[in-house]
Design a protein around this motif. Structure first.
Motif, PDB file in Angstrom:
ATOM      1  N   LYS A 147       0.958  10.319   6.117  1.00  0.00           N
ATOM      2  CA  LYS A 147       1.050  11.761   5.925  1.00  0.00           C
ATOM      3  C   LYS A 147       1.529  12.520   7.136  1.00  0.00           C
ATOM      4  O   LYS A 147       1.096  13.632   7.407  1.00  0.00           O
ATOM      5  CB  LYS A 147      -0.315  12.291   5.482  1.00  0.00           C
ATOM      6  CG  LYS A 147      -0.507  12.201   3.987  1.00  0.00           C
ATOM      7  CD  LYS A 147      -1.427  13.284   3.506  1.00  0.00           C
ATOM      8  CE  LYS A 147      -1.427  13.329   1.999  1.00  0.00           C
ATOM      9  NZ  LYS A 147      -0.759  14.431   1.420  1.00  0.00           N
ATOM     10  N   LYS A 148       2.424  11.945   7.926  1.00  0.00           N
ATOM     11  CA  LYS A 148       2.899  12.659   9.099  1.00  0.00           C
ATOM     12  C   LYS A 148       4.400  12.539   9.139  1.00  0.00           C
ATOM     13  O   LYS A 148       5.012  11.940   8.287  1.00  0.00           O
ATOM     14  CB  LYS A 148       2.356  12.010  10.353  1.00  0.00           C
ATOM     15  CG  LYS A 148       0.899  12.184  10.571  1.00  0.00           C
ATOM     16  CD  LYS A 148       0.566  11.583  11.907  1.00  0.00           C
ATOM     17  CE  LYS A 148      -0.890  11.187  11.958  1.00  0.00           C
ATOM     18  NZ  LYS A 148      -1.135  10.164  12.940  1.00  0.00           N
ATOM     19  N   ARG A 149       4.971  13.075  10.208  1.00  0.00           N
ATOM     20  CA  ARG A 149       6.381  12.758  10.391  1.00  0.00           C
ATOM     21  C   ARG A 149       6.471  11.279  10.761  1.00  0.00           C
ATOM     22  O   ARG A 149       5.565  10.732  11.397  1.00  0.00           O
ATOM     23  CB  ARG A 149       7.012  13.670  11.425  1.00  0.00           C
ATOM     24  CG  ARG A 149       6.536  13.494  12.814  1.00  0.00           C
ATOM     25  CD  ARG A 149       7.203  14.521  13.719  1.00  0.00           C
ATOM     26  NE  ARG A 149       6.346  14.780  14.854  1.00  0.00           N
ATOM     27  CZ  ARG A 149       6.780  14.891  16.096  1.00  0.00           C
ATOM     28  NH1 ARG A 149       8.054  14.804  16.352  1.00  0.00           N
ATOM     29  NH2 ARG A 149       5.940  15.124  17.073  1.00  0.00           N
ATOM     30  N   VAL A 194       5.406  11.786   3.658  1.00  0.00           N
ATOM     31  CA  VAL A 194       6.138  12.160   4.869  1.00  0.00           C
ATOM     32  C   VAL A 194       7.139  13.272   4.546  1.00  0.00           C
ATOM     33  O   VAL A 194       7.858  13.213   3.552  1.00  0.00           O
ATOM     34  CB  VAL A 194       6.876  10.932   5.444  1.00  0.00           C
ATOM     35  CG1 VAL A 194       7.859  11.345   6.532  1.00  0.00           C
ATOM     36  CG2 VAL A 194       5.871   9.945   5.993  1.00  0.00           C
ATOM     37  N   GLU A 196       8.900  14.824   7.430  1.00  0.00           N
ATOM     38  CA  GLU A 196       9.887  14.838   8.516  1.00  0.00           C
ATOM     39  C   GLU A 196      10.195  13.408   8.949  1.00  0.00           C
ATOM     40  O   GLU A 196       9.280  12.621   9.232  1.00  0.00           O
ATOM     41  CB  GLU A 196       9.362  15.636   9.725  1.00  0.00           C
ATOM     42  CG  GLU A 196      10.340  15.613  10.894  1.00  0.00           C
ATOM     43  CD  GLU A 196       9.942  16.523  12.055  1.00  0.00           C
ATOM     44  OE1 GLU A 196       9.248  17.532  11.825  1.00  0.00           O
ATOM     45  OE2 GLU A 196      10.325  16.204  13.198  1.00  0.00           O
ATOM     46  N   GLU A 387       0.772  19.271  11.808  1.00  0.00           N
ATOM     47  CA  GLU A 387       0.427  17.849  11.788  1.00  0.00           C
ATOM     48  C   GLU A 387      -1.094  17.728  11.728  1.00  0.00           C
ATOM     49  O   GLU A 387      -1.758  18.650  11.277  1.00  0.00           O
ATOM     50  CB  GLU A 387       1.047  17.171  13.009  1.00  0.00           C
ATOM     51  CG  GLU A 387       2.555  17.376  12.988  1.00  0.00           C
ATOM     52  CD  GLU A 387       3.306  16.581  14.037  1.00  0.00           C
ATOM     53  OE1 GLU A 387       2.689  16.099  14.991  1.00  0.00           O
ATOM     54  OE2 GLU A 387       4.529  16.439  13.877  1.00  0.00           O
ATOM     55  N   ASP A 388      -1.638  16.603  12.216  1.00  0.00           N
ATOM     56  CA  ASP A 388      -3.095  16.440  12.159  1.00  0.00           C
ATOM     57  C   ASP A 388      -3.765  17.506  13.021  1.00  0.00           C
ATOM     58  O   ASP A 388      -3.310  17.778  14.129  1.00  0.00           O
ATOM     59  CB  ASP A 388      -3.492  15.060  12.687  1.00  0.00           C
ATOM     60  CG  ASP A 388      -3.055  13.979  11.716  1.00  0.00           C
ATOM     61  OD1 ASP A 388      -2.884  14.302  10.530  1.00  0.00           O
ATOM     62  OD2 ASP A 388      -2.869  12.837  12.155  1.00  0.00           O
ATOM     63  N   GLY A 396       1.537  21.986  15.506  1.00  0.00           N
ATOM     64  CA  GLY A 396       2.769  21.507  14.865  1.00  0.00           C
ATOM     65  C   GLY A 396       3.964  21.912  15.701  1.00  0.00           C
ATOM     66  O   GLY A 396       3.821  22.414  16.824  1.00  0.00           O
ATOM     67  N   ARG A 403       6.228  23.311  20.622  1.00  0.00           N
ATOM     68  CA  ARG A 403       4.903  22.890  20.166  1.00  0.00           C
ATOM     69  C   ARG A 403       4.034  24.124  20.006  1.00  0.00           C
ATOM     70  O   ARG A 403       3.890  24.918  20.947  1.00  0.00           O
ATOM     71  CB  ARG A 403       4.288  21.911  21.180  1.00  0.00           C
ATOM     72  CG  ARG A 403       3.001  21.338  20.717  1.00  0.00           C
ATOM     73  CD  ARG A 403       2.655  20.045  21.419  1.00  0.00           C
ATOM     74  NE  ARG A 403       1.289  19.695  21.073  1.00  0.00           N
ATOM     75  CZ  ARG A 403       0.260  19.735  21.919  1.00  0.00           C
ATOM     76  NH1 ARG A 403       0.455  20.069  23.178  1.00  0.00           N
ATOM     77  NH2 ARG A 403      -0.955  19.434  21.519  1.00  0.00           N
ATOM     78  N   THR A 419      -2.445  20.643   7.206  1.00  0.00           N
ATOM     79  CA  THR A 419      -1.776  19.391   7.589  1.00  0.00           C
ATOM     80  C   THR A 419      -0.613  19.089   6.650  1.00  0.00           C
ATOM     81  O   THR A 419      -0.757  19.102   5.429  1.00  0.00           O
ATOM     82  CB  THR A 419      -2.778  18.217   7.543  1.00  0.00           C
ATOM     83  OG1 THR A 419      -3.832  18.510   8.433  1.00  0.00           O
ATOM     84  CG2 THR A 419      -2.107  16.912   7.964  1.00  0.00           C
ATOM     85  N   ASN A 420       0.521  18.843   7.252  1.00  0.00           N
ATOM     86  CA  ASN A 420       1.735  18.487   6.516  1.00  0.00           C
ATOM     87  C   ASN A 420       2.284  19.629   5.658  1.00  0.00           C
ATOM     88  O   ASN A 420       3.011  19.401   4.712  1.00  0.00           O
ATOM     89  CB  ASN A 420       1.494  17.247   5.642  1.00  0.00           C
ATOM     90  CG  ASN A 420       2.629  16.264   5.772  1.00  0.00           C
ATOM     91  OD1 ASN A 420       3.434  16.355   6.698  1.00  0.00           O
ATOM     92  ND2 ASN A 420       2.719  15.331   4.853  1.00  0.00           N
TER      93      ASN A 420
END
Ligand code: SF4
Length: 440
Positions: A147-149, A194, A196, A387-388, A396, A403, A419-420
């Motif tokens: 679940k991230k880039r 995902v 990214e 993100e997380d 993010g 950032r 998140t995401n």
């Protein structure tokens, strides 16, 4: 009652070095899980340890040896496999470390599980085949939630032979990942959450699979449902098609306004000694064209300091080039002699303390430049992919790689888990190496 099930085997994977290594370690973790292993953090007890190594500098080699010894100290009975670039180039030194069971070079690193035994080997097995020159496919497990880039490996190897670089020997000749195979993995990653993809490789601008190049790759990935963002990790000057600019400008295209283009030196004489393929003015013409063509473009670079023969004046020239041109940051590399490279045998070694001084000076310049880059964006509202979370914070990046941190308490009630998800964020204040923002 005693369970009939055998205990789950634990494995840990430790990665040193570049984004390409990181992407390969993710593939290794997926294979391990598919094979019934439970992945535990490096440093915890495990029955199998895989150390994915880097050999870009002597310091990188030393860090690898430390990581291997540290794993073996904590897990003296575990099967210890060492894979990657240092295994390719320094297999003898690794095999001498007591407790190492298996050393695998880059050709076979993703097949490491085929060589993992039960119990320890009396003497280390070394698998170090010639690296193929042909294009490649990657078997990916494609089952785990993600679940991230994610990094997506599209290319490997390099033919450029810069005089300081061992990578063409460690990773072999330039070759492309099969086009359909990389798109399949992108689809699989998108189906697992995902949004990214970061395109990785050693020299990805040289991607060529049956006549399809990096433009065709970004266009195909742009068409993958669920993928909202594509970022090119690092790309060599002279390999970048200007057609990427219009993709970056197009709000319907997922390619983000971001370039990381290694400069290495702001002095033509040093570039020549490095066997780079461009002059300073050619490089600068390109990045100015890019900056003028793509609004909000983030341009980052790599600079190497202390190359043999680099005078104080030439270093100052590099600093001037960095200061006076539209860079958002630079990653600073301190030259270290790499056995087997032409630069190792060059005269005019810069004393090590002077290399450290130049490196620290340029790092300070880079920190100041990043601060200026962030400052230019304060007061604006920009799209952030979260993100997380960290405790009490959502973090993010904007499309152009700022950032951003949002205080969870400032988020309106009912917003839910960020998140995401992408959200519009007003950039308000610079703190350390990020920008504080507020959801709009
Ligand atoms: S372009 Fe030069 S520095 Fe980069 S991997 Fe190839 S040889 Fe090494």
């Amino acid at each position: 009652m005693v369970s009939a099930n055998p205990p789950v085997k634990r494995a840990s994977v430790h990665t040193l070095g570049c984004r390409l290594n990181q992407s390969e370690s993710v593939l290794l973790r997926e294979k391990l899980e598919a094979d019934g292993y439970r992945i535990v953090p490096f440093g915890e007890e495990a029955e199998l340890g895989i150390i994915n190594t880097c050999t870009v500098t002597n310091l990188a080699d030393a860090k690898c040896r430390n990581a291997i010894r540290s794993f073996i100290r904590k897990n003296p009975r575990a099967f210890t496999a060492v894979v990657g670039c240092y295994s390719q180039m320094g297999h003898k030194a690794i095999a001498e470390i007591p407790g190492v069971d298996l050393v695998i070079g880059n050709q076979d690193k993703l097949s490491v599980l085929d060589h993992v035994g039960f119990g320890k080997n009396e003497t280390p097995v070394i698998v170090r085949d010639r690296i193929d020159k042909t294009d490649f496919t990657i078997r990916f497990a494609g089952e785990l939630p993600f679940k991230k880039r994610a990094n997506l490996k599209v290319q490997d190897g390099c033919d450029f032979m810069c005089s300081f670089c061992i990578i063409p020997f460690a990773r072999g000749r330039a070759r492309a990942r099969d086009f359909a195979n990389l798109v399949d993995e992108a689809r699989s990653l998108a189906e697992r959450g995902v949004r990214e993809l970061v395109l990785t490789g050693v020299n990805i601008g040289t991607y060529d699979h049956g006549g399809r190049g990096i433009l065709e790759v970004v266009d195909a990935l742009n068409g993958v449902p669920g993928i909202d963002r594509l970022r090119i990790s690092s790309i060599e000057p002279t390999t970048i098609p200007e057609e990427l600019f219009c993709r970056m400008r197009d709000p319907e295209h997922a390619l983000l306004p971001f370039f990381h283009i290694p400069l290495q030196s702001g002095c033509d004489r040093i570039l020549g000694e490095m066997r780079r393929k461009y002059s300073v003015s050619e490089y600068l013409d390109f990045i100015h064209l890019a900056r003028d063509s793509v609004s909000d473009l983030c341009i980052g670079t790599d600079i190497m300091v202390g190359f043999p023969g680099e005078t104080a004046g030439e270093f100052d020239e590099t600093c001037r080039v960095f200061r006076e041109n539209p860079f958002a940051y630079c990653h600073v590399f301190t030259f270290s002699e790499r056995e087997g490279t032409p630069a190792e045998r060059m005269d005019g070694a810069v004393p090590v303390p002077e290399r450290a001084r130049r490196s620290a000076f340029l790092r300070r310049l880079s920190a100041g430049r990043r601060h200026d880059y962030y400052e230019q964006h304060l007061g604006r509202t920009m799209r952030v992919l979260f993100e997380d979370p960290k405790p009490g914070l959502w973090t993010g990046y904007t499309d152009n790689y700022i950032r951003v941190v949002v205080d969870a308490e400032s988020v309106p009630a009912g917003t839910g888990n960020l998140t995401n998800r992408t959200a519009e964020v007003r950039l308000e204040k610079i703190s350390a190496d990020f920008v504080e923002g507020r959801l709009e």
